[in-house]
Scaffold this active site. Structure first.
Site, PDB file in Angstrom:
ATOM      1  N   LYS A   1      38.652  27.884  25.654  1.00 55.81           N
ATOM      2  CA  LYS A   1      38.803  29.334  25.828  1.00 55.81           C
ATOM      3  C   LYS A   1      39.266  29.950  24.517  1.00 55.81           C
ATOM      4  O   LYS A   1      40.275  29.525  23.937  1.00 55.81           O
ATOM      5  CB  LYS A   1      39.863  29.562  26.911  1.00 55.81           C
ATOM      6  CG  LYS A   1      39.534  30.672  27.866  1.00 55.81           C
ATOM      7  CD  LYS A   1      40.536  30.625  28.996  1.00 55.81           C
ATOM      8  CE  LYS A   1      40.405  31.782  29.912  1.00 55.81           C
ATOM      9  NZ  LYS A   1      41.540  31.858  30.838  1.00 55.81           N
TER      10      LYS A   1
HETATM   11  C1  E4P Z   1      41.159  34.234  33.196  1.00 52.09           C
HETATM   12  O1  E4P Z   1      40.592  33.260  32.794  1.00 52.09           O
HETATM   13  C2  E4P Z   1      42.606  34.469  33.117  1.00 52.09           C
HETATM   14  O2  E4P Z   1      43.277  33.231  33.184  1.00 52.09           O
HETATM   15  C3  E4P Z   1      43.132  35.270  34.280  1.00 52.09           C
HETATM   16  O3  E4P Z   1      42.135  35.600  35.203  1.00 52.09           O
HETATM   17  C4  E4P Z   1      44.103  36.326  33.926  1.00 52.09           C
HETATM   18  O4  E4P Z   1      44.509  36.987  35.104  1.00 52.09           O
HETATM   19  P1  E4P Z   1      45.799  37.944  35.187  1.00 52.09           P
HETATM   20  O5  E4P Z   1      45.400  39.287  34.685  1.00 52.09           O
HETATM   21  O6  E4P Z   1      46.132  37.972  36.647  1.00 52.09           O
HETATM   22  O7  E4P Z   1      46.865  37.296  34.342  1.00 52.09           O
END
Ligand code: E4P
Length: 220
Positions: free
Chosen positions: A87
């Site tokens: 990522k």
């Molecule tokens: C995506 O890959 C992220 O880990 C995640 O969806 C972030 O979500 P949040 O806005 O609830 O922290």
């Protein structure tokens, strides 16, 4: 639509994987820090354990800000398991890293995407996945799902191949809207995944069926 779970908690992952409904996992540094605190394990061991628990892609996020650091981290992460996807944040440095990594056949998931134009940049750089964050947009009164619909349209206009992961999902309605839009994947927190299977009429229906059955058994 594929269902990913958005967590680093191995118990939650195993629980959902046991339903046979889990297609992949996404983590991020906040989720990893929670799991490190909960288990005392080191980050690489946590990621390896997750990769063994699911067959599909497991996104592990870099913490470097500069291209070189991201590439170094990605090369190390990619050796932890065959199903690792690295990522990378949606920045100028991030896109340079994605370009290099896609040339090395290392799968990437471009994260922290908030506009359709960012999603196009990620696709052009060669991202395997892009993650638009819809809940965080809803939080600032911008309809997150509009961005998903725009990205779907633009990707189809130009034939971009990156898969769209609807991220920052907060409730079951986000999941329904993702399916309506035809998104490839939704990455969903554990608590929301559990809610997807629940309905009060299902619960009361089971109760009524069992009560009716017990009455007959007692009277016979
Ligand atoms: C995506 O890959 C992220 O880990 C995640 O969806 C972030 O979500 P949040 O806005 O609830 O922290």
């Amino acid at each position: 639509m594929k269902f990913f779970i958005d967590t680093a908690n191995i118990d939650e992952i195993r629980e959902i994987a046991s339903t046979g409904l889990l297609d992949g996992v996404t983590t991020n540094p906040s989720l990893m820090s929670k799991e490190i605190q909960r288990t005392g394990k080191n980050p690489d061991d946590i990621i390896k354990e997750i990769c063994e628990a699911v067959k599909g892609p497991v996104s592990a996020e870099v913490i470097s800000i500069k291209t070189e650091g991201m590439i170094d981290e990605a090369r190390i992460l990619s050796k932890l398991a065959d199903n690792i996807c690295v990522k990378i944040p949606m920045t100028n440095d991030g896109m340079k890293a994605v370009k290099v990594l896609s040339g090395e056949n290392i799968k990437t998931n471009v994260t922290l995407v908030f506009t359709p134009v960012q999603a196009v940049m990620a696709a052009k750089a060669g991202a395997s996945f892009v993650s638009p964050f819809i809940g965080r947009l809803d939080d600032i009164i911008i309809r997150g799902m509009d961005i998903i619909e725009d990205i779907m349209l633009i990707y189809s206009n130009y034939g971009f191949q990156s898969e769209i992961i609807v991220a920052s999902i907060r409730h079951p309605l986000h999941v329904l809207e993702s399916m309506r839009a035809g998104a490839d994947i939704a990455t969903i927190p554990y608590s929301v995944l559990l809610k997807l299977m629940k309905h009060p009429l299902t619960d009361s229906g089971i109760e009524r069926f069992l009560n009716d059955y017990k009455k007959i058994i007692k009277s016979s």
